[in-house]
Enzyme design. Structure first.
Site, PDB file in Angstrom:
ATOM      1  CG  PHE A   1      -7.957   1.802  -1.071  1.00 56.88           C
ATOM      2  CD1 PHE A   1      -9.016   1.790  -0.177  1.00 56.88           C
ATOM      3  CD2 PHE A   1      -6.669   1.830  -0.548  1.00 56.88           C
ATOM      4  CE1 PHE A   1      -8.818   1.811   1.195  1.00 56.88           C
ATOM      5  CE2 PHE A   1      -6.447   1.852   0.816  1.00 56.88           C
ATOM      6  CZ  PHE A   1      -7.509   1.843   1.697  1.00 56.88           C
TER       7      PHE A   1
ATOM      8  NE  ARG B   1      -2.962 -10.652  -7.866  1.00 59.87           N
ATOM      9  CZ  ARG B   1      -2.900 -11.255  -6.679  1.00 59.87           C
ATOM     10  NH1 ARG B   1      -2.015 -12.220  -6.476  1.00 59.87           N
ATOM     11  NH2 ARG B   1      -3.720 -10.913  -5.702  1.00 59.87           N
TER      12      ARG B   1
ATOM     13  CB  VAL C   1       2.135  -4.856 -10.053  1.00 60.46           C
ATOM     14  CG1 VAL C   1       0.853  -4.205 -10.567  1.00 60.46           C
ATOM     15  CG2 VAL C   1       2.007  -5.288  -8.603  1.00 60.46           C
TER      16      VAL C   1
ATOM     17  CG  ASN D   1      -5.297   0.483  -5.243  1.00 56.02           C
ATOM     18  OD1 ASN D   1      -5.468   0.872  -4.090  1.00 56.02           O
ATOM     19  ND2 ASN D   1      -5.794  -0.670  -5.677  1.00 56.02           N
TER      20      ASN D   1
ATOM     21  CE1 TYR E   1       1.241  -2.782   3.743  1.00 56.44           C
ATOM     22  CE2 TYR E   1       0.935  -1.826   5.925  1.00 56.44           C
ATOM     23  CZ  TYR E   1       0.586  -1.898   4.584  1.00 56.44           C
ATOM     24  OH  TYR E   1      -0.407  -1.085   4.083  1.00 56.44           O
TER      25      TYR E   1
ATOM     26  CE  LYS F   1       1.369   0.073   1.092  1.00 57.57           C
ATOM     27  NZ  LYS F   1       0.900   0.409  -0.265  1.00 57.57           N
TER      28      LYS F   1
ATOM     29  N   GLY G   1      -5.121   5.414   6.725  1.00 55.80           N
ATOM     30  CA  GLY G   1      -5.049   4.610   7.935  1.00 55.80           C
ATOM     31  C   GLY G   1      -5.949   3.389   7.794  1.00 55.80           C
TER      32      GLY G   1
ATOM     33  CD  GLU H   1     -11.206  -8.663  -1.589  1.00 57.92           C
ATOM     34  OE1 GLU H   1     -10.050  -8.949  -1.982  1.00 57.92           O
ATOM     35  OE2 GLU H   1     -12.216  -8.889  -2.268  1.00 57.92           O
TER      36      GLU H   1
END
Length: 252
Positions: A14, A34, A61, A87, A153, A157, A184, A189
């Protein structure tokens, strides 16, 4: 005068797609990631193609000191940030809670939650000083409904969802907009990273239907960023047509 967008995790997915959409609309960019080689390649490509200017910052980050050092080092002419796109994020593993690798948990929490917090706090002084700005946080449908083997996960979120709500309230006096976008299934990747390079598992996630593309999500990010100053999309969930939410997908 061109506007300025700051995008984390800009070397793929994204983030990279968003960089191209903003560049194509004559925005200047601050891109972070990175992988310095990828950042430089994207910088060269987009500056040549769209005649805009790009500044790159290399950091992870997860590393608070590195985040603040990099962002506080921005030259004065790169400090008028109009939009921050948080992001950078990832999923690692898809295991039952009692069997999951706790190192994966730490990485997801440090990236998806702490990373977003660090970058936001480091960028905010540039926005509050000008009494304007827009923060766009990338969440997930996984933050709206937990699913089997999604545990941490999904929790990370869900935190993005709640943090965005809190940000939006607290930043009202500074006239700073906060948007949370929750995609969604999207073919990037993401699944290769989640399944640690297992191509068959990654491919199976998208078998039988057409998922979102990175550009689909980038177009929505840009749309939210391009609205008039008095208009803010607070919360937006987008999926492909085959998906109803985080766990109902029709594979025809």
């Amino acid at each position: 005068m061109s506007k300025l967008v700051f995008i984390t995790g800009a070397t793929s997915g994204f983030g990279k797609a968003a960089a191209e959409v903003f560049a194509s609309n004559n925005w200047n960019l601050i891109l972070t990631g990175r992988r310095e080689d990828r950042l430089q390649s994207i910088k060269t490509e987009l500056e040549t193609k769209y005649s805009i200017s790009i500044y790159t910052l290399v950091f992870d980050v997860q590393q608070k000191a590195a985040v603040f050092a990099a962002i506080q080092s921005l030259p004065e002419n790169w400090q008028a940030i109009d939009v921050l796109v948080n992001n950078a994020g990832l999923a690692l593993g898809r295991d039952n809670f009692d069997e999951a690798d706790m190192d994966d948990w730490e990485t997801m929490i440090d990236t998806n939650i702490k990373g977003l917090l660090y970058v936001s706090r480091a960028v905010l002084p540039y926005m509050t000083k000008r009494k304007q700005g827009h923060i766009i946080n990338l969440g997930s449908t996984a933050g709206k409904e937990a699913y089997e083997k999604g545990n941490v996960y999904c929790g990370s979120k869900a935190a993005v969802d709640s943090i965005s709500k809190g940000m939006r309230i607290d930043l009202l006096p500074h006239h700073i907009k906060v948007t949370a976008i929750h995609p969604g299934a999207a073919e990037t990747e993401f699944s290769m990273i989640r399944f640690k390079g297992d191509e068959s598992k990654a491919a199976a996630v998208y078998a039988g239907y057409t998922p979102l593309s990175a550009k689909d999500v980038a177009d929505v990010i840009y749309y939210c960023a391009s609205l008039p100053a008095h208009v803010c999309i607070n919360d937006l969930v987008l999926t492909c047509t085959a998906q109803a939410n985080s766990f109902y997908t029709y594979k025809g």
